[in-house]
Design an enzyme around this catalytic site. Structure first.
Site, PDB file in Angstrom:
ATOM      1  N   SER A  95      34.124  43.202  45.005  1.00  0.00           N
ATOM      2  CA  SER A  95      35.158  43.543  44.023  1.00  0.00           C
ATOM      3  C   SER A  95      34.510  43.797  42.672  1.00  0.00           C
ATOM      4  CB  SER A  95      36.167  42.402  43.902  1.00  0.00           C
ATOM      5  OG  SER A  95      35.562  41.337  43.194  1.00  0.00           O
ATOM      6  N   LYS A  96      35.335  44.144  41.718  1.00  0.00           N
ATOM      7  CA  LYS A  96      34.907  44.422  40.337  1.00  0.00           C
ATOM      8  C   LYS A  96      33.948  43.363  39.801  1.00  0.00           C
ATOM      9  CE  LYS A  96      36.389  48.104  38.635  1.00  0.00           C
ATOM     10  NZ  LYS A  96      35.101  48.765  38.683  1.00  0.00           N
ATOM     11  N   ARG A  97      34.212  42.109  40.198  1.00  0.00           N
ATOM     12  CA  ARG A  97      33.384  41.010  39.685  1.00  0.00           C
ATOM     13  C   ARG A  97      31.904  41.231  40.007  1.00  0.00           C
ATOM     14  NH1 ARG A  97      33.698  36.743  42.611  1.00  0.00           N
ATOM     15  NH2 ARG A  97      34.918  37.820  44.189  1.00  0.00           N
TER      16      ARG A  97
END
Ligand code: GLU
Length: 484
Positions: free
Chosen positions: A253-255
């Site tokens: 994910s974006k993280r």
């Protein structure tokens, strides 16, 4: 039989690397078997789908070179290829199912459906709809009242109560036990089809032979094969590709940083890097080859070598691979791709890039050996372009004060001042000659010299670097250091 695959993104965001990999596998599989690769836009979720996202997806796929044989922009015999343009088809096919006795209309409000679910749950039963319950709401009075408000009947699929199995080409045999789900909606009261229904109608009509997609859709397959059977249609082969995880083992994910094709593009990744890396994210070449062109991938791609366990996204490897591709790509192309990064950083103007093209070309050719993303080109070039404040830090002083180094730099400074030709050969000659008298340790001399000229201890070929910095700047930088 012609092999037909499809990539069916929902235009609700950027092209995530998972989606890009799915597109690639579908593309490779179709090309490997001289089949067709189809692009279909799944925009039935009117609230979340946007034209902007559809355009971005199309741009990203085009940038990666994953050309589709049928789909938006190119058309084809089985269109339209946008679900929002196919509502009439979904409705008429649902009516066919009603005639066959596999579907039924329901005059029921969403709140009532919710209540049925809650009641079943409170009785400890699975929350499954069935014809007996739902048809209780189909009375003449109810029809009148419901349609009078402008609602359209919900169309439900009558889910046969039995086991279903598939032989997934990646996961192997999968059985869905009887009772896993109940009846489900095909067409909502607003006339919109549900995903699990529309996807089957489309795959059937577009004659898709192989459905290759993320394994987050595996559980949807049960509803889908039930609908195929109701139509007595051929069920395609399914191949569910496992998820992509971040290095911490959690869903990517974006993280974890950049996760979309667009982001990689804007950081200066070459499309061939992304294709190569994504191909290996879950698949391996039978020869163990790691660096591959798309044509090489096409020649060796097969679903039998797609891994059924999750793949870990390793950005370090992707970067390394990009560095490799940048170094080996056609230099004119790298020059053209670098210019926007240089002008964006305001290192040079568009005009300057053209008027000093010969010089800039050489400079980019030199620094491309030490970058992994084209966005770092301006930073690497700035040593040749900007006036630089050199830090004479303690590490520098250690080399500079080592035996013979300072004298040699002085000597080089004098020789360079007299070097009118300023060619790489004369620069190298002068550096060698400068070392003759004071005989410094080579390593200390070169480290001190590089730092004095570039403020760094490491970098590309020093002689070429000196040449590109230019005589006037080199003299200026050396003057400061010899006066220390
Ligand atoms: N539209 C679905 C998605 O974007 C893909 C459905 C499918 O491949 O069957 O996840």
């Amino acid at each position: 039989m012609e092999i037909r695959t499809r990539f069916a993104p929902s235009p609700t965001g950027f092209l995530h690397v998972g989606g890009a990999r799915t597109a690639l596998y579908n593309y490779l599989f179709a090309r490997r078997h001289n089949g067709k690769f189809i692009l279909r836009i799944e925009d039935t979720d009117v609230e979340r789908s946007t034209k902007e996202s559809e355009n971005q997806l199309i741009d990203a796929l085009t940038w990666m070179g994953l050309e589709w044989d049928e789909g938006p922009q190119v058309g084809g015999d089985y269109g339209p290829y946008r679900q929002s343009e196919r509502n009439d088809i979904y409705l008429s096919k649902a009516k066919e199912l009603i005639e066959k006795g596999s579907a039924y209309e329901a005059y029921i409000y969403p709140e009532e459906l919710e209540q049925i679910k809650e009641k079943l749950l409170s009785e400890g039963k699975p929350p499954h709809y069935d014809y007996e319950t739902i048809s209780g709401y189909d009375t003449p009075e109810r029809r009148k009242e419901y349609t009078g408000k402008g609602n359209k009947p919900v169309i439900f699929f009558k889910m046969p109560r039995k086991d279903y199995s598939i032989n997934d080409l990646i996961k192997g045999p999968v059985t869905f036990k009887e009772g896993a789900i109940g009846d489900f909606i095909l067409i909502r009261s607003n006339g919109q089809p549900t995903y699990n229904y529309a996807v089957v109608i489309d795959d059937m009509q577009m004659k898709i032979t192989h459905v290759i997609r993320g394994d987050d859709h595996l559980s949807n397959t049960l509803r889908q094969i039930a609908v195929y059977e109701a139509f007595e249609a051929n069920v395609p082969e399914f191949a569910h590709v496992s998820m992509i995880l971040g290095p911490d083992g959690k869903k990517l994910s974006k993280r974890h940083g950049a996760t979309s094709a667009e982001e990689f593009r804007s950081r200066g990744y070459l499309p061939e890097t992304l294709l190569n890396y994504l191909a290996l994210l879950g698949w391996s070449n039978p020869d163990g080859k790691e660096i591959m062109s798309v044509n090489e991938m096409i020649e060796s791609f097969g679903l039998d070598r797609v891994n059924s366990s999750p793949a870990i996204f390793d950005e370090t490897k992707l970067k390394w691979m990009n560095g490799n591709y940048i170094r080996n790509a056609n230099m004119e192309r790298i020059f053209n791709l670098s210019v926007p990064f240089i002008t964006e950083e305001k290192l040079l103007t568009q005009e300057q890039c053209q008027t000093s093209k010969k010089w800039l070309y050489e400079a980019i050719e030199l620094v491309r050996t030490s970058v992994e993303e084209l966005k770092d080109i301006p930073k690497e070039l700035s040593v040749f372009i900007k006036d630089y404040e050199i830090e004479y830090d303690s590490e520098f002083m250690e080399y500079f004060t080592a035996q013979g180094v300072k004298e040699t730099i002085k000597e080089a400074y004098t020789l360079i001042q007299n070097d009118d030709s300023w060619e790489s050969e004369t620069i190298l000659e002068n550096l060698k000659n400068a070392m003759k008298n004071a005989k410094p340790q080579k390593k200390s001399f070169y480290l001190a010299l590089r730092k004095a000229l570039t403020n760094q201890f490491h970098g590309p070929d020093l002689v070429k670097t000196i040449h590109l910095i230019g005589r006037a700047r080199v003299i200026e930088r050396l003057e400061k250091v010899v006066n220390l």
